[in-house]
Write an enzyme that holds these catalytic residues in place. Sequence first.
Site, PDB file in Angstrom:
ATOM      1  N   ASN A   7      19.676  54.772  -4.150  1.00 15.40           N
ATOM      2  CA  ASN A   7      20.424  55.851  -3.504  1.00 15.40           C
ATOM      3  C   ASN A   7      21.845  55.837  -4.071  1.00 15.40           C
ATOM      4  O   ASN A   7      22.660  54.994  -3.705  1.00 15.40           O
ATOM      5  CB  ASN A   7      20.432  55.606  -1.988  1.00 15.40           C
ATOM      6  CG  ASN A   7      21.220  56.658  -1.233  1.00 15.40           C
ATOM      7  OD1 ASN A   7      21.851  57.532  -1.832  1.00 15.40           O
ATOM      8  ND2 ASN A   7      21.185  56.573   0.083  1.00 15.40           N
ATOM      9  N   ARG A  90      16.728  58.763  -4.094  1.00 13.54           N
ATOM     10  CA  ARG A  90      17.157  59.746  -3.108  1.00 13.54           C
ATOM     11  C   ARG A  90      17.904  60.864  -3.831  1.00 13.54           C
ATOM     12  O   ARG A  90      18.819  60.595  -4.623  1.00 13.54           O
ATOM     13  CB  ARG A  90      18.089  59.103  -2.095  1.00 13.54           C
ATOM     14  CG  ARG A  90      18.574  60.114  -1.099  1.00 13.54           C
ATOM     15  CD  ARG A  90      19.760  59.625  -0.335  1.00 13.54           C
ATOM     16  NE  ARG A  90      20.150  60.630   0.636  1.00 13.54           N
ATOM     17  CZ  ARG A  90      21.370  60.804   1.073  1.00 13.54           C
ATOM     18  NH1 ARG A  90      22.340  60.038   0.633  1.00 13.54           N
ATOM     19  NH2 ARG A  90      21.640  61.734   1.952  1.00 13.54           N
ATOM     20  N   HIS A 179      19.928  65.486   5.691  1.00 14.32           N
ATOM     21  CA  HIS A 179      19.331  64.369   6.463  1.00 14.32           C
ATOM     22  C   HIS A 179      17.820  64.536   6.640  1.00 14.32           C
ATOM     23  O   HIS A 179      17.237  63.948   7.551  1.00 14.32           O
ATOM     24  CB  HIS A 179      19.917  64.284   7.898  1.00 14.32           C
ATOM     25  CG  HIS A 179      21.339  63.833   7.970  1.00 14.32           C
ATOM     26  ND1 HIS A 179      22.160  64.202   9.007  1.00 14.32           N
ATOM     27  CD2 HIS A 179      22.072  63.040   7.178  1.00 14.32           C
ATOM     28  CE1 HIS A 179      23.355  63.658   8.839  1.00 14.32           C
ATOM     29  NE2 HIS A 179      23.326  62.946   7.732  1.00 14.32           N
ATOM     30  N   ARG A 240      33.974  65.926  10.409  1.00  9.39           N
ATOM     31  CA  ARG A 240      33.645  67.345  10.191  1.00  9.39           C
ATOM     32  C   ARG A 240      33.600  68.077  11.525  1.00  9.39           C
ATOM     33  O   ARG A 240      33.151  67.532  12.529  1.00  9.39           O
ATOM     34  CB  ARG A 240      32.294  67.492   9.502  1.00  9.39           C
ATOM     35  CG  ARG A 240      32.266  66.961   8.106  1.00  9.39           C
ATOM     36  CD  ARG A 240      30.928  67.320   7.436  1.00  9.39           C
ATOM     37  NE  ARG A 240      30.648  66.356   6.395  1.00  9.39           N
ATOM     38  CZ  ARG A 240      29.523  65.662   6.291  1.00  9.39           C
ATOM     39  NH1 ARG A 240      28.541  65.835   7.158  1.00  9.39           N
ATOM     40  NH2 ARG A 240      29.369  64.800   5.322  1.00  9.39           N
ATOM     41  N   GLY A 332      23.234  56.903  17.659  1.00  8.99           N
ATOM     42  CA  GLY A 332      22.009  57.015  18.453  1.00  8.99           C
ATOM     43  C   GLY A 332      21.335  55.667  18.666  1.00  8.99           C
ATOM     44  O   GLY A 332      20.796  55.381  19.732  1.00  8.99           O
ATOM     45  N   GLU A 333      21.406  54.815  17.640  1.00 10.68           N
ATOM     46  CA  GLU A 333      20.714  53.524  17.720  1.00 10.68           C
ATOM     47  C   GLU A 333      21.496  52.466  18.484  1.00 10.68           C
ATOM     48  O   GLU A 333      20.913  51.507  18.987  1.00 10.68           O
ATOM     49  CB  GLU A 333      20.443  53.002  16.292  1.00 10.68           C
ATOM     50  CG  GLU A 333      19.443  53.867  15.536  1.00 10.68           C
ATOM     51  CD  GLU A 333      19.376  53.541  14.050  1.00 10.68           C
ATOM     52  OE1 GLU A 333      19.668  52.386  13.670  1.00 10.68           O
ATOM     53  OE2 GLU A 333      19.042  54.446  13.258  1.00 10.68           O
ATOM     54  N   GLU A 385      15.422  55.682   5.931  1.00 11.33           N
ATOM     55  CA  GLU A 385      15.231  56.618   4.824  1.00 11.33           C
ATOM     56  C   GLU A 385      14.672  55.907   3.595  1.00 11.33           C
ATOM     57  O   GLU A 385      13.843  56.461   2.871  1.00 11.33           O
ATOM     58  CB  GLU A 385      16.575  57.293   4.483  1.00 11.33           C
ATOM     59  CG  GLU A 385      17.002  58.277   5.558  1.00 11.33           C
ATOM     60  CD  GLU A 385      18.501  58.497   5.607  1.00 11.33           C
ATOM     61  OE1 GLU A 385      19.218  57.574   6.051  1.00 11.33           O
ATOM     62  OE2 GLU A 385      18.951  59.585   5.208  1.00 11.33           O
TER      63      GLU A 385
END
Length: 397
Positions: A7, A90, A179, A240, A332-333, A385
């Site tokens: 990546n 990726r 994503h 952002r 989130g995790e 990913e």
Amino acid sequence: MNVFVVNCGSSSIKYQLYRATDEAVLAGGLLERIGSNEAELHHDAGGARHDRKVEAPDHTVGLGVILDALVDAEIGVLTCIDEIDAVGHRVVHGGEDIRQSARIDDRILEIIRKNAELAPLHNPANLAGITAAMSALPKTPHVAVFDTAFLATLPPHAYRYAVPRDWYSRYHVRRYGFHGTSHRYVTLRTAELLGLAAEKVNLITVHLGNGCSMTAVAGGKAVDHSMGMTPLEGLVMGTRCGDIDPALIFHLARRAGMSLEELETALNKQSGLLGVSGVSNDMRDCLAAAADGNDDATLAVDIFTYRIARYVGSYFAILPGCDAIVLTGGIGENSPAIRRKICRLLHRLGATLDDKRNEAILGGAEGAITADGADLPVWVVPTNEELMIARDTQAIV
Ligand code: ADP
């Protein structure tokens, strides 16, 4: 079969080496600050971490450094580079040309090059990594896994903007989303956890990292997504802004005399959590400041979670049903506080939080954070990913 996953960013290369038979990670790491004279390799293998200062003036030399580490007598895990059977890359943007992962040939290279116009920061870096890896491993098959591919199933009413139609035909103005590999991984994994067939599952997947995005998934396919033509649209992110009225750009240009470049920088790099809180782009810092009574940090967190709830509401309206909300990404995790706030906002939809479960799911654990029998189950499913890229690469090769 060993699959090497690469990546490439503009100044970094992340990598993982998988043994495909059991999906074990044999080694992985990060080469950062490529192009400076302070490049550093952080290499994990055999349960130990090795940090080294290295020479990496460009991606080609950088990739050589990583391959050397993989066969190094002391920190390596391979005896020779030929033990790499396939390489998965990726790639951020496949535009409208790509709907799934593909073995890299001249056509795919041309597609990545062509779509650099839509991902000027990412596709050229991805291409640099591919070129470097293909010249270091010329006989090995290389596969490109595109971030946009999972989102290629959006219908026109979700991906088109209500702007003059020739902007689409001439300038490719539409929603592409980002994503996608993460949303695809958590979709497949959640279907498995819920005991549902992947092509039957209806979900709202919520990726909350430095960048944040949401996908509405119907029958296992993406039908809407919050990021747009660029990753600026949608949720509030670290720096952002997410959704804004585009007319505020004209207002600021006229009123504050800001240039296009200044506005672009402000909306991409000085907005979001950082812009509203004035504290940090990092959710941990914002939560800590909010707990200390900083009103701006509290507001930043409130806008962040409110925006998520608003998107959930709109996706509820367009989905045929919703088996679960899925939270992933660093926030989130790892953040019970943010998850609690989201569930509170979704209480009326049936997201009844189980506090104990919510507090217990951390650091890579997966599971439901809502009570048994909740009308709207909310799950935490850590994204992966790299594993998705490794699986696609193995399948294609
Ligand atoms: P990236 O998008 O760069 O891959 P990550 O997915 O690692 O980023 O997510 C980074 C975000 O996760 C940061 O905002 C960070 O503050 C947040 N995060 C990580 N751990 C926690 C935590 N324990 N509580 C709240 N936020 C966290």
